[in-house]
Design an enzyme around this catalytic site. Structure first.
Site, PDB file in Angstrom:
ATOM      1  N   LYS A  37       0.828  -1.208   0.000  1.00 53.65           N
ATOM      2  CA  LYS A  37       0.000   0.000   0.000  1.00 53.65           C
ATOM      3  C   LYS A  37       0.864   1.260   0.000  1.00 53.65           C
ATOM      4  CE  LYS A  37      -0.435  -0.177   5.027  1.00 53.65           C
ATOM      5  NZ  LYS A  37      -1.266  -0.760   6.099  1.00 53.65           N
ATOM      6  N   TYR A 263      13.899  30.297   5.132  1.00 55.36           N
ATOM      7  CA  TYR A 263      12.831  31.170   5.634  1.00 55.36           C
ATOM      8  C   TYR A 263      13.016  31.417   7.121  1.00 55.36           C
ATOM      9  CZ  TYR A 263      10.185  30.304   1.334  1.00 55.36           C
ATOM     10  OH  TYR A 263       9.775  30.233   0.038  1.00 55.36           O
TER      11      TYR A 263
HETATM   12  C1  LIG Z   1      -0.750  -1.995   6.553  1.00 58.05           C
HETATM   13  C2  LIG Z   1      -1.468  -3.210   6.897  1.00 58.05           C
HETATM   14  C3  LIG Z   1      -0.768  -4.425   7.022  1.00 58.05           C
HETATM   15  C4  LIG Z   1       0.743  -4.535   6.916  1.00 58.05           C
HETATM   16  O1  LIG Z   1       1.329  -4.105   8.107  1.00 58.05           O
HETATM   17  P1  LIG Z   1       2.910  -4.181   8.362  1.00 58.05           P
HETATM   18  O2  LIG Z   1       3.022  -3.993   9.816  1.00 58.05           O
HETATM   19  O3  LIG Z   1       3.502  -3.084   7.572  1.00 58.05           O
HETATM   20  O4  LIG Z   1       3.365  -5.508   7.915  1.00 58.05           O
HETATM   21  C5  LIG Z   1      -1.507  -5.559   7.266  1.00 58.05           C
HETATM   22  N1  LIG Z   1      -2.851  -5.517   7.382  1.00 58.05           N
HETATM   23  C6  LIG Z   1      -3.549  -4.367   7.265  1.00 58.05           C
HETATM   24  C7  LIG Z   1      -5.032  -4.397   7.398  1.00 58.05           C
HETATM   25  C8  LIG Z   1      -2.886  -3.175   7.035  1.00 58.05           C
HETATM   26  O5  LIG Z   1      -3.576  -2.040   6.938  1.00 58.05           O
END
Ligand SMILES: *Cc1c(COP(=O)(O)O)cnc(C)c1O
Length: 394
Positions: A37, A263
């Site tokens: 993701k 800045y």
């Molecule tokens: C992001 C996510 C994962 C993966 O988690 P990690 O700790 O990065 O391995 C697994 N399940 C769900 C529902 C997630 O949102």
């Protein structure tokens, strides 16, 4: 001509190594769902997905439909599952037509999925999401049992999986409580005649900490990126860093001692220096931190401490970038798309030189940033910190 002034390099062997390290801990029957993701946690979803696929991973997960469609449109052949529910009919239609595996988190989702897959005459695989204590989305126990009684035409639905997501994997009691509820619901469904083949509840932390919760599949993101989830965990995997975030120096100038940078002129240089401009700024995540409320008093003190150390310009808390094998600090306020790097006058660097940015860290649920240490050429420990992602770690 080089087209890019910033890019990510992927080390294939390192990514393969991480995959093998994870796989080695899984029993043969347990499936690996690679979570890619948010552009594979900021590192390039298309590239990472293709590499993992070539190395035998056949099941992937992203949060949203647009991420899945981008993969599909690139010709990606792996199975893709959405971790978030969809919210309108157009999205369902698009997802079903593209053979994307859905998360069903409520009776409303269920109704739409049944209805639209029947209308399209497309078989749709779904995973039911159960809410057990994260407070995000998912069926409650009562709601999921109603699903058995709903009269919807589910001829075109294949309930392949059922899953939940842990809220505080470091807390054994809470995790056990969540799991017991999940297990209980699975049993109730089974007793009512609904046997769902793939049960899963493990992200990276759960995977490491509770091997007995691997169940039928694990959903792994963080570990594949070569990072350990933050917090105290046994470090038995030998992970490697597959990703390097690089850019080039786009401008260089000499400035005299006492000149001000950025800045609000928040930084004054202490001796004559060369100031390199890099094409990376807070829009890329440099120096950004997620502003979640501290998880407790100690956490708040830690956050305050970090701010104070930054203010005092203590090198370990600077954002350091690597140029020609040496580390130099980003100084002054980071701009939207640029930042300034202070380089001692005697050091030779040029416009166009490659700059490696520090992206190695894991955001924890507690909003603590784990500083990554790497050996620099002098053999000294040098701490990189700086680019963070605006995603939750888990
Ligand atoms: C992001 C996510 C994962 C993966 O988690 P990690 O700790 O990065 O391995 C697994 N399940 C769900 C529902 C997630 O949102």
């Amino acid at each position: 001509m080089t087209r890019y002034n910033k890019w990510i390099e992927i080390d294939l062997d390192a990514l393969k190594n991480n995959l093998q390290q994870v796989r080695a801990c899984l029993e043969d029957r347990v499936r690996l769902i690679a979570v890619i993701k948010n552009n594979a946690y900021g590192h390039g979803a298309l590239e990472s997905a293709h590499i993992l696929y070539q190395n035998g991973v056949d099941f992937f997960a992203v949060s949203y439909l647009e991420e899945a469609l981008e993969l599909k449109q690139s010709g990606f052949k792996g199975r893709i599952m959405l971790l978030a529910p969809l919210w309108n009919e157009g999205e369902y239609t698009e997802a079903i037509k593209n053979n994307i595996t859905l998360t069903i988190a409520s009776l409303k989702d269920w109704e739409k999925a049944c209805h639209l897959s029947a209308r399209l005459h497309m078989l749709t695989a779904v995973h039911l999401k159960i809410e057990t204590g994260l407070g995000r989305f998912g069926f409650s126990r009562e709601e999921v049992l109603k699903l058995l009684k709903e009269p919807y035409d589910r001829e075109y639905i294949y309930i392949e999986g059922i899953y939940t997501h842990m809220a505080q994997a470091h807390n054994e009691n809470y995790t056990q409580k969540q799991f017991s509820l999940f297990e209980h619901i699975c049993i109730e469904l089974e007793e009512a005649g609904l046997r769902i083949p793939v049960k899963h509840c493990a992200n990276s932390t759960v995977f490491i900490k509770y091997p007995h919760l691997h169940l039928d599949a694990v959903r792994i993101g963080t570990l594949l990126t070569g990072q350990y989830p933050a917090g105290k965990l046994p470090h038995f995997l030998e992970l490697q860093d597959p990703y390097k975030y690089k850019c080039r120096i786009i401008s260089l100038k000499n400035l005299k001692k006492g000149s001000k940078l950025g800045y609000n002129s928040t930084y004054k240089i202490k001796s004559d220096a060369r100031i390199a401009v890099i094409p990376v700024g807070y829009c890329d995540g440099l120096a950004l931190e997620v502003g979640n409320p501290p998880s407790g008093f100690a956490d708040m003190l830690k956050l305050l401490g970090k701010i104070v150390f930054r203010y005092l310009n203590i090198p370990r808390f600077n954002f350091n970038v690597k140029i020609r094998g040496q580390y130099f600090p980003v100084q002054g306020k980071v701009f939207m798309q640029m930042a300034l790097v202070e380089i001692p006058k005697k050091v030779f660097v040029q416009v166009g030189d490659e700059v490696e940015l520090p992206i190695k860290k894991t955001l924890t649920a507690k909003n603590e940033l784990r500083l990554y240490t790497s050996e620099n050429e002098a053999g000294k420990k040098s701490h990189g910190a700086g680019v963070t992602y605006l995603t939750e770690g888990e």
